[in-house]
Enzyme design. Structure first.
Site, mmCIF file in Angstrom:
data_model
loop_
_atom_site.group_PDB
_atom_site.id
_atom_site.type_symbol
_atom_site.label_atom_id
_atom_site.label_comp_id
_atom_site.label_asym_id
_atom_site.label_seq_id
_atom_site.Cartn_x
_atom_site.Cartn_y
_atom_site.Cartn_z
ATOM 1 N N GLU A 1 -8.402 21.526 49.625
ATOM 2 C CA GLU A 1 -8.243 21.953 48.243
ATOM 3 C C GLU A 1 -9.595 22.251 47.611
ATOM 4 O O GLU A 1 -9.745 23.186 46.826
ATOM 5 C CB GLU A 1 -7.516 20.857 47.445
ATOM 6 C CG GLU A 1 -6.095 20.587 47.893
ATOM 7 C CD GLU A 1 -5.162 21.748 47.597
ATOM 8 O OE1 GLU A 1 -5.545 22.633 46.803
ATOM 9 O OE2 GLU A 1 -4.056 21.794 48.167
ATOM 10 N N CYS B 1 -31.269 30.823 50.192
ATOM 11 C CA CYS B 1 -30.280 30.311 51.151
ATOM 12 C C CYS B 1 -30.844 30.453 52.567
ATOM 13 O O CYS B 1 -30.650 31.479 53.235
ATOM 14 C CB CYS B 1 -28.962 31.060 51.020
ATOM 15 S SG CYS B 1 -27.650 30.398 52.074
#
Length: 440
Positions: free
Chosen positions: A410, A95
């Site tokens: 969401e 990452c």
């Protein structure tokens, strides 16, 4: 008259409900705005992860509080060591975003630049943490009491219990955050590279943050814009980028002067960029990765049963005793993500949580796992498993078709569930091993 009054009652009630809903929406926006302003004051920037989480201010507040406590508040580990451990954890999943972020913080809190040359340049004490780092990141069910005993054994390079607990919390926090960083790219909102530039690479004339930065010549209408406006978010990012670049230049000049380096600032910037952009420098045994727990031999890897060791009954009290108050902060995160308002049913959220724990070898005896197959479609299961278990292999995951109708907030909620479920799973394995060491 009574009939007339009743007829008037319904539109009035509907109007009141609309007003209450609008007030709630405005309150949430103001809450997100306040969190951003606090971040600007304390850190001089708002990172890209916070931008994504801003659609859920209630959760963002608990996340930032726990992260700040782990990285900056009183604790057994020195600040440079904390950020270096974060670099090690993020590097396991390649990452670059988090490696770069914590490399910069590492230097700002006085870390030795030599350590950024790679894992071999770090002190032996930190290198000893590498094994538990890779195990927790990829196959947490391998975490054993012997790993903790090796780190806690007597000697010059040994760890104390309190230090090890903080290190474990840091590792689990950063591993799970990698899942969120990679998973959130599926939303298509923006790239999670640190401080992204606008398409034309030119800063806007003004933004809502200008008032907090001393610019009084900002139209009132601009200051009143809501933070969820895509236009305003772009302005905010551009302003943050400009402020961050200016601050980093000043800090680099100070670092250059204090160390009396015989290099130009340009060379120093390039060297730092090379260190921070190469996660592989901090990874040993790169072939060690996630393996299907279900395919492991039953004799060697026992299923972790929550009835025998749970967060509520065991993990919370242990971590809170050895690392003061962190248990409350982590527990608040778990509760916040579970209680977020959502179109997802409670059953669906529980299915996501329990499915992630299942693929990591953790089982609930009182749960019917048939619900997972009923509530989670095949594509969604693949996505959840990939982001939770091997996020670095999903650098640009495609959003599954069943998610297409979902709002961005969401989808962020689902990624928050993935992150927190993974965090709790790693903590359970590590804390159980520490408990076994303490009672052995």
């Amino acid at each position: 008259m009574i009939i007339c009054a009743n007829k008037m009652e319904y539109p009035l009630r509907s109007q009141c409900q609309r007003v209450q809903k609008q007030v709630m929406v405005n309150t949430e926006k103001e809450r997100a705005s306040l969190l951003f302003m606090q971040a600007l004051v304390s850190r001089g920037s708002v990172d890209a992860v916070s931008h994504h989480m801003a659609s859920h201010p209630q959760y963002l507040e608990s996340f930032l509080r726990s992260q700040h406590y782990i990285l900056h508040m009183d604790g057994p580990l020195p600040l440079p060591c904390r950020h270096y451990i974060a670099i090690m954890a993020a590097a396991r999943h390649h990452c670059s975003y988090l490696v770069s972020l914590h490399s910069a913080h590492f230097l700002r809190v006085g870390g030795d630049p030599v350590w950024l040359q790679g894992l071999e340049a770090a002190p032996p004490r930190l290198r000893h943490l590498d094994h538990i780092n890779k195990v927790l990141a990829h196959q947490p069910w391998l975490t054993a009491c012997s790993h903790m005993q090796t780190l806690l054994k007597t000697g010059e390079q040994c760890w104390s219990l309190a230090e090890l607990v903080q290190a474990v919390v840091l590792l689990a926090h950063c591993h799970s955050l990698c899942s969120f960083v990679f998973g959130s790219r599926a939303d298509g909102l923006c790239d999670l590279a640190p401080f992204p530039k606008s398409p034309n690479s030119t800063p806007p004339a003004y933004c809502p943050c200008d008032t907090a930065n001393g610019n009084a010549n900002v139209p009132d209408i601009t200051r009143r814009r809501s933070l969820d406006s895509s236009c305003e978010m772009l302005f905010l990012k551009e302003r943050i980028q400009k402020s961050q670049e200016e601050r980093e230049k000043r800090e680099e000049r100070l670092l250059h002067a204090h160390n009396t380096l015989q290099q130009t600032e340009l060379e120093d910037e390039e060297e730092t960029a090379v260190y921070s952009a190469e996660p592989s420098r901090f990874v040993s045994d790169p072939d060690f990765c996630y393996q299907e727990f279900a395919r492991q031999e039953e004799d060697h890897f026992q299923v972790f049963r929550v009835q025998d060791y749970s967060w509520e009954d065991h993990g919370f009290s242990l971590v809170n005793r050895l690392y003061s108050d962190i248990g409350h902060l982590l527990d608040d995160r778990f509760r916040s993500v579970a209680s977020l308002p959502s179109s997802h049913s409670p059953d669906l959220k529980r299915a996501i949580w329990n499915y992630i724990h299942c693929v990591l070898g953790i089982r609930y005896d009182d749960y019917d796992y048939g619900e997972v197959n009923q509530l989670l479609k095949g594509d969604m299961k693949l996505y959840i498993k990939a982001v939770a278990c091997f996020p670095d292999d999903t650098k640009a995951p495609v959003c599954p078709l069943p998610w297409a109708p979902l709002k961005p907030s969401e989808r962020i909620h689902v990624n928050l569930l993935i992150m927190e479920a993974r965090l709790q799973a790693e903590l359970l394995y590590a804390l159980r091993a520490i408990t076994q060491y303490m009672i052995a």
